[in-house]
Scaffold this motif. Structure first.
Motif, PDB file in Angstrom:
ATOM      1  N   MET A   1      77.726  48.859  26.856  1.00 24.72           N
ATOM      2  CA  MET A   1      76.480  48.200  26.473  1.00 24.72           C
ATOM      3  C   MET A   1      76.775  47.072  25.491  1.00 24.72           C
ATOM      4  O   MET A   1      77.603  47.212  24.600  1.00 24.72           O
ATOM      5  N   THR A   2      76.104  45.957  25.664  1.00 27.15           N
ATOM      6  CA  THR A   2      76.333  44.805  24.820  1.00 27.15           C
ATOM      7  C   THR A   2      75.155  44.572  23.903  1.00 27.15           C
ATOM      8  O   THR A   2      74.092  45.167  24.045  1.00 27.15           O
ATOM      9  N   GLU A   3      75.359  43.635  22.937  1.00 25.80           N
ATOM     10  CA  GLU A   3      74.259  43.298  22.052  1.00 25.80           C
ATOM     11  C   GLU A   3      73.066  42.756  22.831  1.00 25.80           C
ATOM     12  O   GLU A   3      71.913  42.970  22.465  1.00 25.80           O
ATOM     13  N   THR A   4      73.333  42.071  23.941  1.00 27.08           N
ATOM     14  CA  THR A   4      72.244  41.529  24.748  1.00 27.08           C
ATOM     15  C   THR A   4      71.338  42.632  25.263  1.00 27.08           C
ATOM     16  O   THR A   4      70.119  42.491  25.314  1.00 27.08           O
ATOM     17  N   ASP A   5      71.928  43.793  25.654  1.00 33.41           N
ATOM     18  CA  ASP A   5      71.139  44.880  26.195  1.00 33.41           C
ATOM     19  C   ASP A   5      70.105  45.373  25.188  1.00 33.41           C
ATOM     20  O   ASP A   5      68.983  45.705  25.547  1.00 33.41           O
ATOM     21  N   PHE A   6      70.476  45.442  23.894  1.00 31.38           N
ATOM     22  CA  PHE A   6      69.559  45.924  22.883  1.00 31.38           C
ATOM     23  C   PHE A   6      68.374  44.976  22.710  1.00 31.38           C
ATOM     24  O   PHE A   6      67.288  45.391  22.331  1.00 31.38           O
ATOM     25  N   ALA A   7      68.578  43.683  22.984  1.00 27.89           N
ATOM     26  CA  ALA A   7      67.527  42.695  22.755  1.00 27.89           C
ATOM     27  C   ALA A   7      66.533  42.628  23.904  1.00 27.89           C
ATOM     28  O   ALA A   7      65.472  42.037  23.766  1.00 27.89           O
ATOM     29  N   LEU A   8      66.850  43.214  25.044  1.00 26.96           N
ATOM     30  CA  LEU A   8      65.971  43.113  26.201  1.00 26.96           C
ATOM     31  C   LEU A   8      64.725  43.973  26.013  1.00 26.96           C
ATOM     32  O   LEU A   8      64.821  45.137  25.611  1.00 26.96           O
ATOM     33  N   PRO A   9      63.553  43.442  26.333  1.00 24.12           N
ATOM     34  CA  PRO A   9      62.353  44.288  26.311  1.00 24.12           C
ATOM     35  C   PRO A   9      62.419  45.303  27.440  1.00 24.12           C
ATOM     36  O   PRO A   9      63.094  45.082  28.462  1.00 24.12           O
ATOM     37  N   ALA A  10      61.741  46.415  27.266  1.00 24.07           N
ATOM     38  CA  ALA A  10      61.743  47.438  28.309  1.00 24.07           C
ATOM     39  C   ALA A  10      61.079  46.895  29.569  1.00 24.07           C
ATOM     40  O   ALA A  10      60.097  46.150  29.491  1.00 24.07           O
ATOM     41  N   PRO A  11      61.606  47.237  30.736  1.00 24.26           N
ATOM     42  CA  PRO A  11      60.936  46.822  31.963  1.00 24.26           C
ATOM     43  C   PRO A  11      59.531  47.398  32.041  1.00 24.26           C
ATOM     44  O   PRO A  11      59.250  48.477  31.485  1.00 24.26           O
ATOM     45  N   GLU A  12      58.653  46.714  32.729  1.00 27.43           N
ATOM     46  CA  GLU A  12      57.344  47.290  33.024  1.00 27.43           C
ATOM     47  C   GLU A  12      57.542  48.508  33.916  1.00 27.43           C
ATOM     48  O   GLU A  12      58.298  48.466  34.881  1.00 27.43           O
ATOM     49  N   TRP A  13      56.871  49.595  33.583  1.00 28.37           N
ATOM     50  CA  TRP A  13      56.920  50.829  34.379  1.00 28.37           C
ATOM     51  C   TRP A  13      55.589  50.925  35.120  1.00 28.37           C
ATOM     52  O   TRP A  13      54.540  51.100  34.520  1.00 28.37           O
ATOM     53  N   ARG A  14      55.623  50.805  36.446  1.00 28.87           N
ATOM     54  CA  ARG A  14      54.400  50.765  37.242  1.00 28.87           C
ATOM     55  C   ARG A  14      54.434  51.856  38.301  1.00 28.87           C
ATOM     56  O   ARG A  14      55.397  51.975  39.052  1.00 28.87           O
ATOM     57  N   VAL A  15      53.381  52.656  38.348  1.00 26.62           N
ATOM     58  CA  VAL A  15      53.225  53.675  39.382  1.00 26.62           C
ATOM     59  C   VAL A  15      51.948  53.352  40.152  1.00 26.62           C
ATOM     60  O   VAL A  15      50.869  53.318  39.575  1.00 26.62           O
ATOM     61  N   THR A  16      52.086  53.084  41.445  1.00 23.11           N
ATOM     62  CA  THR A  16      50.945  52.727  42.276  1.00 23.11           C
ATOM     63  C   THR A  16      50.527  53.932  43.100  1.00 23.11           C
ATOM     64  O   THR A  16      51.321  54.453  43.891  1.00 23.11           O
ATOM     65  N   PRO A  17      49.285  54.415  42.934  1.00 20.12           N
ATOM     66  CA  PRO A  17      48.836  55.576  43.715  1.00 20.12           C
ATOM     67  C   PRO A  17      48.539  55.186  45.162  1.00 20.12           C
ATOM     68  O   PRO A  17      48.417  54.003  45.503  1.00 20.12           O
ATOM     69  N   GLY A  18      48.426  56.198  46.016  1.00 24.30           N
ATOM     70  CA  GLY A  18      48.107  55.939  47.411  1.00 24.30           C
ATOM     71  C   GLY A  18      49.286  55.369  48.169  1.00 24.30           C
ATOM     72  O   GLY A  18      50.434  55.460  47.739  1.00 24.30           O
ATOM     73  N   LEU A  19      48.992  54.784  49.330  1.00 28.18           N
ATOM     74  CA  LEU A  19      50.024  54.237  50.207  1.00 28.18           C
ATOM     75  C   LEU A  19      49.933  52.722  50.210  1.00 28.18           C
ATOM     76  O   LEU A  19      48.892  52.154  50.538  1.00 28.18           O
ATOM     77  N   THR A  20      51.022  52.066  49.855  1.00 28.88           N
ATOM     78  CA  THR A  20      51.089  50.607  49.801  1.00 28.88           C
ATOM     79  C   THR A  20      51.775  50.088  51.055  1.00 28.88           C
ATOM     80  O   THR A  20      52.927  50.450  51.314  1.00 28.88           O
TER      81      THR A  20
END
Length: 225
Positions: A1-20
């Motif tokens: 892990m690098t210093e860059t990794d610590f600076a990254l914001p967390a990815p958006e976590w998206r759960v879509t219900p139903g069938l897409t």
């Protein structure tokens, strides 16, 4: 892990219900990847389900499309034919490898490790199989069986597609194809193995192991000689 990794914001976590619908999800994923590459959006981890569909990777062999009982859609990812449908958790990852290490092999290895770690939290022992990309376990008959598939694409060092894990799909639907071009190995699911059959429980296991996956993306030490 690098210093860059610590600076990254967390990815958006998206759960879509139903069938897409698959084509709808593909368009949305590609638009998000373009926005991430342009620095206009943050990364995304997107969990969803599709209506029954066979998807063809860039190495798909028409001879392995045995019974096209469902729509067949070119996917643009690596790999061969696979099936998506209700009861299967699909995870699309739009991650910026410019910031996380430009190593596609490392990314695939880390992705497999994330799914294996999530399944371990549900007391299911899964593993990698040399020469066979994907997630494997032992089925009720003691055979090596595929419980999850991996298929990715990288454009401008931003990832697309990701994984699918069989939670409680209709396994007979896989009979229309030779799954991932591997005729000698069956497919299985969490439900078929007497494990959980609801998405929420599996999603929670993925969420609990997400940080470990993100930390391994730069693959510290893998390229050392």
């Amino acid at each position: 892990m690098t210093e860059t990794d610590f600076a990254l914001p967390a990815p958006e976590w998206r759960v879509t219900p139903g069938l897409t619908p698959y084509a709808e999800a593909l368009a949305a994923m590609e638009a998000r990847a373009a926005a991430v590459a342009a620095g206009e959006e943050r990364e995304l981890v997107w969990l969803l389900e599709h209506p029954p569909v066979y998807t063809a990777g860039t190495s798909a062999d028409p001879a392995e499309l045995v019974d096209p009982r469902f729509p067949v859609v070119p996917a643009g990812r690596g790999g061969r034919y696979t099936y998506h449908g209700p009861g299967q958790r699909v995870g699309y990852l739009v991650l910026d490898l410019n910031a996380r290490g430009r190593d596609v092999r490392c990314f695939v290895h880390a992705l497999e490790g994330w799914v294996i770690a999530a399944l371990a939290r549900l007391d299911l022992a899964a593993f990698r199989a040399p020469g066979r990309v994907g997630i494997w376990t032992m089925d009720a008959a003691g055979r090596e069986a595929k419980i999850g598939a991996i298929g990715v694409r990288v454009r401008r060092w931003v990832t697309l597609h990701g994984f699918s894990v069989n939670v409680a799909p209709d396994l007979s639907h896989f009979g229309g194809i030779v799954p991932c071009g591997l005729p000698d190995f069956p497919v299985t699911s969490l439900s078929a193995l007497g494990n959980v059959s609801d998405m929420a429980t599996f999603d929670a296991a993925l969420a609990l192991t997400l940080s470990g996956f993100l930390q391994t993306l730069s693959c510290p030490g893998q390229n050392e000689t």
